[in-house]
Design an enzyme around this catalytic site. Structure first.
Site, PDB file in Angstrom:
ATOM      1  N   ASP A  22       0.732   3.883  -3.276  1.00  0.00           N
ATOM      2  CA  ASP A  22       0.336   5.186  -3.116  1.00  0.00           C
ATOM      3  C   ASP A  22       1.369   6.212  -3.908  1.00  0.00           C
ATOM      4  OD1 ASP A  22      -1.037   7.404  -1.637  1.00  0.00           O
ATOM      5  OD2 ASP A  22       0.929   7.871  -0.952  1.00  0.00           O
TER       6      ASP A  22
ATOM      7  N   ASP B 227      -6.963   1.140   0.473  1.00  0.00           N
ATOM      8  CA  ASP B 227      -5.675   0.609   0.711  1.00  0.00           C
ATOM      9  C   ASP B 227      -5.474  -0.591  -0.168  1.00  0.00           C
ATOM     10  OD1 ASP B 227      -5.419   2.357   2.787  1.00  0.00           O
ATOM     11  OD2 ASP B 227      -5.942   1.132   4.327  1.00  0.00           O
TER      12      ASP B 227
ATOM     13  N   GLU C 196      -4.245   0.528  -3.675  1.00  0.00           N
ATOM     14  CA  GLU C 196      -2.834   1.020  -3.835  1.00  0.00           C
ATOM     15  C   GLU C 196      -1.962  -0.164  -3.743  1.00  0.00           C
ATOM     16  OE1 GLU C 196      -3.580   5.589  -1.874  1.00  0.00           O
ATOM     17  OE2 GLU C 196      -3.006   3.675  -0.642  1.00  0.00           O
TER      18      GLU C 196
ATOM     19  N   GLU D 243       0.757  -1.255  -0.176  1.00  0.00           N
ATOM     20  CA  GLU D 243       0.022   0.032  -0.164  1.00  0.00           C
ATOM     21  C   GLU D 243       0.837   1.393   0.149  1.00  0.00           C
ATOM     22  OE1 GLU D 243      -2.491   2.566   3.285  1.00  0.00           O
ATOM     23  OE2 GLU D 243      -2.146   0.508   3.704  1.00  0.00           O
TER      24      GLU D 243
END
Length: 229
Positions: free
Chosen positions: A49, A118, A121, A45
């Site tokens: 991102d 989450d 990502e 995650e």
């Protein structure tokens, strides 16, 4: 590792065939079911991102070469925020293949914005590690295409816009009150009222997260303010 039919179907929806499907399995594994031999998706995650952020920043930079930083920043934030990632996750059916512990499943984890965002990502990071930046970029640009094409000049979320309107008119920030809650714990229905200090107010009611219903209430009030009602 040979993926099951549900994971293969998810790969098709993503538009990426993993050479290392164990990366995808890890990206779909929530902490509620993780173990020493089955790591969760938190590290992925973190990476995903940043991959998403770079792709979106470059796409916006190229799409409008006349835009300044003040115009690009809110557009960027709108495209990478958790609510947007969760919406994309729903469109590809990510919730159906999330690996969750029993308690998280019973509490409606497959529908929670935070878990979906989450995991989305993390999936992007898995694609990046599996096949490189260009592969991740291609998936992101395809899944976010409609949002990139319709991004507004001022895509601030409604709560931010309403707070800025109040401040510009010499008022304190608006207040949000949960006036009712119904439905089961795993699928609550919220009734939210937003008020300005001058008495103007608006309501919203619906399923989802409390924050999303607050956004709806703020949007309703902003629309009234803009229309002079």
């Amino acid at each position: 590792m040979k993926p099951g039919a549900d994971i293969r179907a998810f790969m098709e929806r993503l538009g990426h065939d993993f050479g290392h499907p164990e990366l995808l399995i890890r990206a779909l594994t929530h902490g509620s079911i993780a173990s020493s031999t089955r790591p969760d998706n938190q590290r992925l995650e973190f990476l995903g991102d940043r991959v998403l952020g770079l792709v979106m920043a470059e796409a916006l930079f190229k799409a409008d070469r006349a835009a300044n930083e003040g115009q690009l920043a809110p557009r960027f934030n709108s495209l990478v925020r958790g609510e947007t990632c969760a919406a994309v996750a729903r469109e590809v059916g990510l919730g159906e293949v999330l690996k969750l512990g029993r308690s998280e499943m019973l509490s409606g984890g497959r529908r929670k914005d935070a878990l979906l965002a989450d995991a989305m990502e993390a999936v992007l990071a898995a694609i990046y590690l599996d096949a490189g930046f260009k592969a991740a970029e291609a998936v992101i640009l395809r899944l976010w295409a409609s949002r990139l094409a319709s991004i507004e000049d001022d895509p601030r979320d409604a709560k931010t816009a309403l707070q800025e309107w109040a401040q510009a008119h010499g008022m304190p920030p608006p207040t949000y009150e949960q006036t009712d809650r119904s439905g089961p714990d795993h699928a609550p229905v919220f009734h939210i009222t937003v008020r300005l200090s001058d008495g103007r107010m608006a309501d919203a009611k619906g399923a989802g997260t409390k924050r999303s219903i607050e956004q709806e209430a703020a949007q309703t009030l902003m629309s009234r303010l803009e229309n002079g009602t």
